[in-house]
Motif scaffolding. Structure first.
Motif, PDB file in Angstrom:
ATOM      1  N   HIS A 118      41.865  36.381  36.931  1.00 38.90           N
ATOM      2  CA  HIS A 118      41.807  34.942  36.978  1.00 38.90           C
ATOM      3  C   HIS A 118      43.072  34.442  35.761  1.00 38.90           C
ATOM      4  N   SER A 119      43.538  35.304  35.042  1.00 40.27           N
ATOM      5  CA  SER A 119      44.734  35.006  34.180  1.00 40.27           C
ATOM      6  C   SER A 119      46.007  34.898  35.004  1.00 40.27           C
ATOM      7  N   LEU A 120      45.999  35.848  35.964  1.00 39.60           N
ATOM      8  CA  LEU A 120      46.936  35.970  36.831  1.00 39.60           C
ATOM      9  C   LEU A 120      47.118  34.517  37.839  1.00 39.60           C
ATOM     10  N   LEU A 121      46.065  33.980  38.065  1.00 42.30           N
ATOM     11  CA  LEU A 121      46.092  32.916  38.810  1.00 42.30           C
ATOM     12  C   LEU A 121      46.368  31.486  38.322  1.00 42.30           C
ATOM     13  N   GLN A 122      46.325  31.531  36.921  1.00 41.08           N
ATOM     14  CA  GLN A 122      46.816  30.147  36.231  1.00 41.08           C
ATOM     15  C   GLN A 122      47.911  29.593  36.289  1.00 41.08           C
ATOM     16  N   SER A 159      30.059  35.121  35.743  1.00 41.66           N
ATOM     17  CA  SER A 159      29.847  36.395  35.285  1.00 41.66           C
ATOM     18  C   SER A 159      28.424  36.951  35.813  1.00 41.66           C
ATOM     19  N   ASP A 160      27.455  35.878  36.240  1.00 41.59           N
ATOM     20  CA  ASP A 160      26.221  36.015  36.616  1.00 41.59           C
ATOM     21  C   ASP A 160      26.291  36.704  37.959  1.00 41.59           C
ATOM     22  N   ASN A 161      27.288  36.284  38.917  1.00 37.57           N
ATOM     23  CA  ASN A 161      27.293  36.720  40.305  1.00 37.57           C
ATOM     24  C   ASN A 161      28.474  37.906  40.409  1.00 37.57           C
ATOM     25  N   LEU A 162      29.450  37.919  39.214  1.00 34.20           N
ATOM     26  CA  LEU A 162      30.210  38.924  39.311  1.00 34.20           C
ATOM     27  C   LEU A 162      31.528  38.570  40.275  1.00 34.20           C
ATOM     28  N   SER A 163      31.826  37.419  40.155  1.00 31.20           N
ATOM     29  CA  SER A 163      32.755  36.771  41.031  1.00 31.20           C
ATOM     30  C   SER A 163      33.841  35.836  40.295  1.00 31.20           C
ATOM     31  N   LEU A 164      34.851  35.600  41.048  1.00 37.64           N
ATOM     32  CA  LEU A 164      35.793  34.701  40.579  1.00 37.64           C
ATOM     33  C   LEU A 164      35.949  33.787  41.796  1.00 37.64           C
ATOM     34  N   LEU A 165      35.457  32.332  41.442  1.00 40.19           N
ATOM     35  CA  LEU A 165      35.526  31.382  42.515  1.00 40.19           C
ATOM     36  C   LEU A 165      36.949  30.551  42.453  1.00 40.19           C
ATOM     37  N   ILE A 166      37.228  30.605  43.906  1.00 42.51           N
ATOM     38  CA  ILE A 166      38.652  29.937  44.039  1.00 42.51           C
ATOM     39  C   ILE A 166      38.431  28.813  45.069  1.00 42.51           C
ATOM     40  N   GLY A 207      30.670  26.191  54.203  1.00 45.18           N
ATOM     41  CA  GLY A 207      30.604  26.046  52.785  1.00 45.18           C
ATOM     42  C   GLY A 207      31.832  25.570  52.152  1.00 45.18           C
ATOM     43  N   ASP A 208      32.901  26.018  53.114  1.00 48.04           N
ATOM     44  CA  ASP A 208      34.313  25.854  52.343  1.00 48.04           C
ATOM     45  C   ASP A 208      34.563  26.612  50.992  1.00 48.04           C
ATOM     46  N   ILE A 209      33.949  27.952  50.922  1.00 52.19           N
ATOM     47  CA  ILE A 209      33.657  28.495  49.726  1.00 52.19           C
ATOM     48  C   ILE A 209      34.542  29.959  49.774  1.00 52.19           C
ATOM     49  N   CYS A 210      35.322  29.939  48.691  1.00 53.47           N
ATOM     50  CA  CYS A 210      36.420  31.293  48.689  1.00 53.47           C
ATOM     51  C   CYS A 210      36.014  31.959  47.184  1.00 53.47           C
ATOM     52  N   TRP A 211      35.679  33.205  47.396  1.00 53.61           N
ATOM     53  CA  TRP A 211      35.670  33.802  45.908  1.00 53.61           C
ATOM     54  C   TRP A 211      35.988  35.431  46.332  1.00 53.61           C
ATOM     55  N   ILE A 212      36.361  36.188  44.996  1.00 55.92           N
ATOM     56  CA  ILE A 212      36.368  37.444  44.991  1.00 55.92           C
ATOM     57  C   ILE A 212      35.485  37.957  44.129  1.00 55.92           C
ATOM     58  N   SER A 213      34.915  39.063  44.649  1.00 56.30           N
ATOM     59  CA  SER A 213      33.966  39.705  43.917  1.00 56.30           C
ATOM     60  C   SER A 213      33.873  41.164  43.685  1.00 56.30           C
ATOM     61  N   THR A 214      33.138  41.794  42.555  1.00 56.75           N
ATOM     62  CA  THR A 214      32.846  43.113  42.745  1.00 56.75           C
ATOM     63  C   THR A 214      31.474  43.444  42.480  1.00 56.75           C
ATOM     64  N   GLU A 215      31.173  44.643  42.872  1.00 59.34           N
ATOM     65  CA  GLU A 215      29.813  44.989  42.892  1.00 59.34           C
ATOM     66  C   GLU A 215      29.371  45.885  41.645  1.00 59.34           C
ATOM     67  N   ARG A 216      30.358  45.998  40.734  1.00 58.74           N
ATOM     68  CA  ARG A 216      30.180  46.587  39.401  1.00 58.74           C
ATOM     69  C   ARG A 216      30.339  45.848  38.320  1.00 58.74           C
ATOM     70  N   LEU A 247      46.362  26.451  44.281  1.00 61.70           N
ATOM     71  CA  LEU A 247      44.975  26.368  44.069  1.00 61.70           C
ATOM     72  C   LEU A 247      44.433  25.156  43.459  1.00 61.70           C
ATOM     73  N   LEU A 248      43.293  24.702  43.761  1.00 61.72           N
ATOM     74  CA  LEU A 248      42.737  23.487  42.907  1.00 61.72           C
ATOM     75  C   LEU A 248      41.989  23.903  41.664  1.00 61.72           C
ATOM     76  N   SER A 249      41.444  25.139  41.958  1.00 57.52           N
ATOM     77  CA  SER A 249      40.815  25.790  40.584  1.00 57.52           C
ATOM     78  C   SER A 249      40.344  27.115  40.891  1.00 57.52           C
ATOM     79  N   ALA A 250      40.087  27.805  39.524  1.00 59.32           N
ATOM     80  CA  ALA A 250      39.607  29.205  39.841  1.00 59.32           C
ATOM     81  C   ALA A 250      38.772  29.268  38.564  1.00 59.32           C
ATOM     82  N   THR A 251      37.486  29.534  38.929  1.00 61.49           N
ATOM     83  CA  THR A 251      36.579  29.687  37.830  1.00 61.49           C
ATOM     84  C   THR A 251      35.582  31.173  37.891  1.00 61.49           C
TER      85      THR A 251
END
Length: 99
Positions: A90-94, A10-17, A70-79, A3-7
């Motif tokens: 996110h910690s597991l991806l480090q 919180s505003d979009n309940l997402s983990l950007l990859i 957009g070459d955009i990847c993310w993991i999201s939750t609705e809750r 991975l190049l990065s993971a961010t």
């Protein structure tokens, strides 16, 4: 899997990859990612320019998205109360992030 990065977003309940992802070979990226995060793949959807997989992490339903244009990847939750799950993932991806 590199991975190049993971961010966290919180505003979009997402983990950007950020990674080098081949749209046509998305499963070659997503399956090892799901395995590294200890997630079960429940459903796979795709269209002309998007992949969307439903993941389960210990009872939490998460969506893994990838948009080609957009070459955009993310993991999201609705809750909101499950954002902590994304923080943990996110910690597991480090170890997979290139420095």
């Amino acid at each position: 899997m590199k991975l190049l990065s993971a961010t966290l977003d919180s505003d979009n309940l997402s983990l950007l990859i950020s990674a080098n992802i081949d749209f046509e070979q998305f499963a070659d990226f997503a399956e090892p990612l799901a395995h590294a995060l200890d997630c079960q793949v429940r459903e796979r959807q795709w269209g002309a320019d998007r992949h969307q997989w439903l993941l389960d992490f210990e009872g939490s339903q998460l969506w893994l998205h990838y948009e080609f244009y957009g070459d955009i990847c993310w993991i999201s939750t609705e809750r909101q109360d499950e954002f902590d799950v994304l923080v943990y993932l996110h910690s597991l991806l480090q170890p997979y992030i290139q420095s």
